[in-house]
Design a protein around this motif. Structure first.
Motif, PDB file in Angstrom:
ATOM      1  N   ALA A  41      -5.318   3.944  -2.973  1.00 31.91           N
ATOM      2  CA  ALA A  41      -4.830   2.730  -2.316  1.00 31.91           C
ATOM      3  C   ALA A  41      -5.188   1.487  -3.124  1.00 31.91           C
ATOM      4  CB  ALA A  41      -5.417   2.632  -0.907  1.00 31.91           C
ATOM      5  N   ALA A  42      -6.377   1.475  -3.737  1.00 30.75           N
ATOM      6  CA  ALA A  42      -6.775   0.327  -4.552  1.00 30.75           C
ATOM      7  C   ALA A  42      -5.892   0.193  -5.790  1.00 30.75           C
ATOM      8  CB  ALA A  42      -8.246   0.457  -4.954  1.00 30.75           C
ATOM      9  N   VAL A  43      -5.560   1.318  -6.423  1.00 30.61           N
ATOM     10  CA  VAL A  43      -4.679   1.272  -7.597  1.00 30.61           C
ATOM     11  C   VAL A  43      -3.297   0.770  -7.201  1.00 30.61           C
ATOM     12  CG1 VAL A  43      -3.552   2.683  -9.349  1.00 30.61           C
ATOM     13  CG2 VAL A  43      -5.960   3.061  -8.822  1.00 30.61           C
ATOM     14  N   LEU A  44      -2.762   1.279  -6.107  1.00 29.87           N
ATOM     15  CA  LEU A  44      -1.441   0.839  -5.655  1.00 29.87           C
ATOM     16  C   LEU A  44      -1.455  -0.634  -5.254  1.00 29.87           C
ATOM     17  CD1 LEU A  44      -0.427   3.953  -3.522  1.00 29.87           C
ATOM     18  CD2 LEU A  44       0.466   3.295  -5.766  1.00 29.87           C
ATOM     19  N   ASP A  45      -2.557  -1.082  -4.655  1.00 37.16           N
ATOM     20  CA  ASP A  45      -2.659  -2.491  -4.277  1.00 37.16           C
ATOM     21  C   ASP A  45      -2.704  -3.388  -5.505  1.00 37.16           C
ATOM     22  OD1 ASP A  45      -3.336  -4.615  -2.147  1.00 37.16           O
ATOM     23  OD2 ASP A  45      -4.977  -4.826  -3.578  1.00 37.16           O
ATOM     24  N   GLY A  46      -3.330  -2.907  -6.576  1.00 40.86           N
ATOM     25  CA  GLY A  46      -3.338  -3.699  -7.797  1.00 40.86           C
ATOM     26  C   GLY A  46      -1.998  -3.725  -8.505  1.00 40.86           C
ATOM     27  N   LEU A  47      -1.173  -2.718  -8.259  1.00 38.81           N
ATOM     28  CA  LEU A  47       0.123  -2.644  -8.930  1.00 38.81           C
ATOM     29  C   LEU A  47       1.211  -3.430  -8.220  1.00 38.81           C
ATOM     30  CD1 LEU A  47       0.294   1.117 -10.011  1.00 38.81           C
ATOM     31  CD2 LEU A  47      -0.085  -0.868 -11.479  1.00 38.81           C
ATOM     32  N   ASP A  48       1.166  -3.474  -6.882  1.00 41.94           N
ATOM     33  CA  ASP A  48       2.310  -4.044  -6.161  1.00 41.94           C
ATOM     34  C   ASP A  48       2.507  -5.526  -6.464  1.00 41.94           C
ATOM     35  OD1 ASP A  48       0.132  -5.039  -4.847  1.00 41.94           O
ATOM     36  OD2 ASP A  48       0.660  -4.292  -2.868  1.00 41.94           O
ATOM     37  N   GLY A  49       1.411  -6.278  -6.556  1.00 36.35           N
ATOM     38  CA  GLY A  49       1.551  -7.701  -6.865  1.00 36.35           C
ATOM     39  C   GLY A  49       2.068  -7.940  -8.270  1.00 36.35           C
ATOM     40  N   ARG A  50       1.556  -7.176  -9.225  1.00 39.05           N
ATOM     41  CA  ARG A  50       2.008  -7.350 -10.605  1.00 39.05           C
ATOM     42  C   ARG A  50       3.461  -6.925 -10.781  1.00 39.05           C
ATOM     43  NH1 ARG A  50      -3.248  -6.744 -10.405  1.00 39.05           N
ATOM     44  NH2 ARG A  50      -4.623  -7.681 -11.974  1.00 39.05           N
ATOM     45  N   VAL A  51       3.846  -5.842 -10.113  1.00 37.61           N
ATOM     46  CA  VAL A  51       5.242  -5.407 -10.180  1.00 37.61           C
ATOM     47  C   VAL A  51       6.156  -6.440  -9.533  1.00 37.61           C
ATOM     48  CG1 VAL A  51       6.863  -3.655  -9.369  1.00 37.61           C
ATOM     49  CG2 VAL A  51       4.670  -2.967 -10.321  1.00 37.61           C
ATOM     50  N   ALA A  52       5.698  -7.046  -8.434  1.00 38.92           N
ATOM     51  CA  ALA A  52       6.510  -8.071  -7.771  1.00 38.92           C
ATOM     52  C   ALA A  52       6.737  -9.276  -8.672  1.00 38.92           C
ATOM     53  CB  ALA A  52       5.842  -8.497  -6.462  1.00 38.92           C
ATOM     54  N   ARG A  53       5.699  -9.674  -9.416  1.00 38.71           N
ATOM     55  CA  ARG A  53       5.862 -10.816 -10.318  1.00 38.71           C
ATOM     56  C   ARG A  53       6.735 -10.463 -11.523  1.00 38.71           C
ATOM     57  NH1 ARG A  53       0.501 -11.548  -8.584  1.00 38.71           N
ATOM     58  NH2 ARG A  53      -0.301 -10.229 -10.264  1.00 38.71           N
ATOM     59  N   LEU A  54       6.597  -9.244 -12.031  1.00 32.61           N
ATOM     60  CA  LEU A  54       7.398  -8.851 -13.188  1.00 32.61           C
ATOM     61  C   LEU A  54       8.874  -8.715 -12.834  1.00 32.61           C
ATOM     62  CD1 LEU A  54       5.076  -6.183 -14.875  1.00 32.61           C
ATOM     63  CD2 LEU A  54       5.603  -8.472 -15.720  1.00 32.61           C
ATOM     64  N   LEU A  55       9.160  -8.153 -11.665  1.00 31.61           N
ATOM     65  CA  LEU A  55      10.545  -7.920 -11.249  1.00 31.61           C
ATOM     66  C   LEU A  55      11.100  -9.052 -10.397  1.00 31.61           C
ATOM     67  CD1 LEU A  55      10.302  -4.127 -10.319  1.00 31.61           C
ATOM     68  CD2 LEU A  55      11.004  -5.162 -12.483  1.00 31.61           C
ATOM     69  N   ARG A  56      10.289 -10.092 -10.205  1.00 29.25           N
ATOM     70  CA  ARG A  56      10.705 -11.229  -9.389  1.00 29.25           C
ATOM     71  C   ARG A  56      11.121 -10.790  -7.985  1.00 29.25           C
ATOM     72  NH1 ARG A  56      14.299 -14.814 -13.731  1.00 29.25           N
ATOM     73  NH2 ARG A  56      12.629 -15.061 -15.273  1.00 29.25           N
ATOM     74  N   GLY A  57      10.286  -9.923  -7.424  1.00 25.08           N
ATOM     75  CA  GLY A  57      10.570  -9.412  -6.090  1.00 25.08           C
ATOM     76  C   GLY A  57       9.593  -9.896  -5.038  1.00 25.08           C
ATOM     77  N   SER A  58       8.907 -11.016  -5.316  1.00 24.02           N
ATOM     78  CA  SER A  58       7.963 -11.558  -4.342  1.00 24.02           C
ATOM     79  C   SER A  58       8.706 -12.114  -3.137  1.00 24.02           C
ATOM     80  CB  SER A  58       7.114 -12.654  -4.986  1.00 24.02           C
ATOM     81  OG  SER A  58       6.422 -12.164  -6.111  1.00 24.02           O
ATOM     82  N   SER A  59       8.141 -11.917  -1.962  1.00 18.91           N
ATOM     83  CA  SER A  59       8.758 -12.402  -0.734  1.00 18.91           C
ATOM     84  C   SER A  59       7.681 -12.623   0.309  1.00 18.91           C
ATOM     85  CB  SER A  59       9.803 -11.404  -0.207  1.00 18.91           C
ATOM     86  OG  SER A  59       9.196 -10.169   0.130  1.00 18.91           O
ATOM     87  N   LYS A  60       8.020 -13.392   1.327  1.00 19.93           N
ATOM     88  CA  LYS A  60       7.092 -13.632   2.429  1.00 19.93           C
ATOM     89  C   LYS A  60       6.808 -12.345   3.192  1.00 19.93           C
ATOM     90  CE  LYS A  60       4.719 -16.274   5.247  1.00 19.93           C
ATOM     91  NZ  LYS A  60       3.452 -16.914   4.815  1.00 19.93           N
TER      92      LYS A  60
END
Length: 297
Positions: free
Chosen positions: A64-83
């Motif tokens: 879960a910690a690894v996935l939590d570290g990946l989701d934010g970085r993937v969101a910024r790279l793919l421009r998929g950040s959302s509320k």
């Protein structure tokens, strides 16, 4: 015979426009998928703890910690950040790194301490929720100095989850010892809970830049750590946790140094500014508010 002026003119047939439902691409869904998987990993850790499968429970928290570290970085790279993604991430974090580690510790050792054991793990879960709430409210804070964005305030919740599970990790290598005493585990849990809600500045790895001369050594170090994690998983994780705790003193010292430098720079900037006319300062123009009054806008 019908006259031409009495003929009915038919309107031309018009096809109704097809309403297409716009969906989301995989790129925009991928961060939320990773966050959902992290939530599932945290819930799975609780299931393993109920069945007293402690190593699988701790492994699920690490996943879960690894996935939590990946989701934010993937969101910024793919421009998929959302509320929506930000809210989902907070809910997943409180389950995976607040509730799940507390229940694992309680079912492993702290239930032998009775009510005091429950108070200790509950204090950690509450502090984890408060830490996440403070982090979410600080995202929109624009008054922080530039150097402060390189630091967290307090220990992040994923790091706190790994820290409180360190006595359990030690028990995987050494079945019994003072580290498995309910009193010591309870004190360690409360100490980590206080670190979560403290004002201690901790390093943020999200904005760290590696100089070109250090790229190869860093990659070699990452390879060595990965090898140790495979061959000696639990001692390596305990050592990394102790290194992280030791780095808190260095982060506090570095933050104070940057704060002093910023204060000196601000003082030099104020001395270089030309002095204002005292009369003009006491009598502001009528169409502007005074400096000691709130702006009406």
């Amino acid at each position: 015979m019908m006259r031409p002026e009495h003929r009915q003119h038919r309107r031309p047939f018009r096809r109704r426009p097809v309403v297409r439902i716009r969906g989301l691409t995989i790129n925009r869904l991928l961060p939320n998928i990773l966050t959902t998987l992290a939530l599932c990993a945290g819930l799975t850790a609780i299931r393993y703890a109920i069945h007293e499968r402690w190593e699988q429970a701790v492994t699920a928290i690490l996943v879960a910690a690894v996935l939590d570290g990946l989701d934010g970085r993937v969101a910024r790279l793919l421009r998929g950040s959302s509320k929506f993604g930000a809210e989902l991430d907070s809910l997943a974090d409180i389950v995976s790194f607040g509730v799940a580690p507390a229940l694992i510790l309680y079912l492993w050792m702290m239930q032998d301490a009775g009510s005091l054991g429950w108070v200790a793990v509950m204090a950690y879960a509450v502090c984890a929720a408060l830490r996440l709430a403070r982090f979410n409210t600080a995202l929109d804070d624009t008054t922080l100095p530039a150097f402060a964005y390189n630091y967290f305030t307090g220990v992040p919740v994923p790091a706190g989850a790994i820290l409180i599970l360190m006595p359990l990790m030690i028990s995987f290598e050494f079945s019994s010892g003072f580290w498995a005493a309910p009193l010591l585990v309870g004190l360690w849990t409360v100490a980590v809970a206080l670190l979560l809600v403290s004002r201690i500045p901790t390093f943020s790895m999200k904005v760290v830049r590696i100089p070109p001369d250090y790229i190869v050594p860093v990659l070699v170090g990452v390879g060595l750590v990965a090898t140790l994690l495979v061959t000696a998983t639990w001692p390596t994780l305990v050592a990394l946790g102790l290194i992280y705790v030791g780095s808190l003193a260095f982060s506090i010292r570095r933050y104070a140094h940057l704060k002093r430098q910023a204060a000196l720079m601000m003082g030099e900037a104020e001395t270089e500014m030309p002095a204002a006319d005292p009369g003009a300062a006491t009598q502001p123009p009528p169409d502007r508010p005074s400096s000691d009054q709130p702006n009406a806008a």
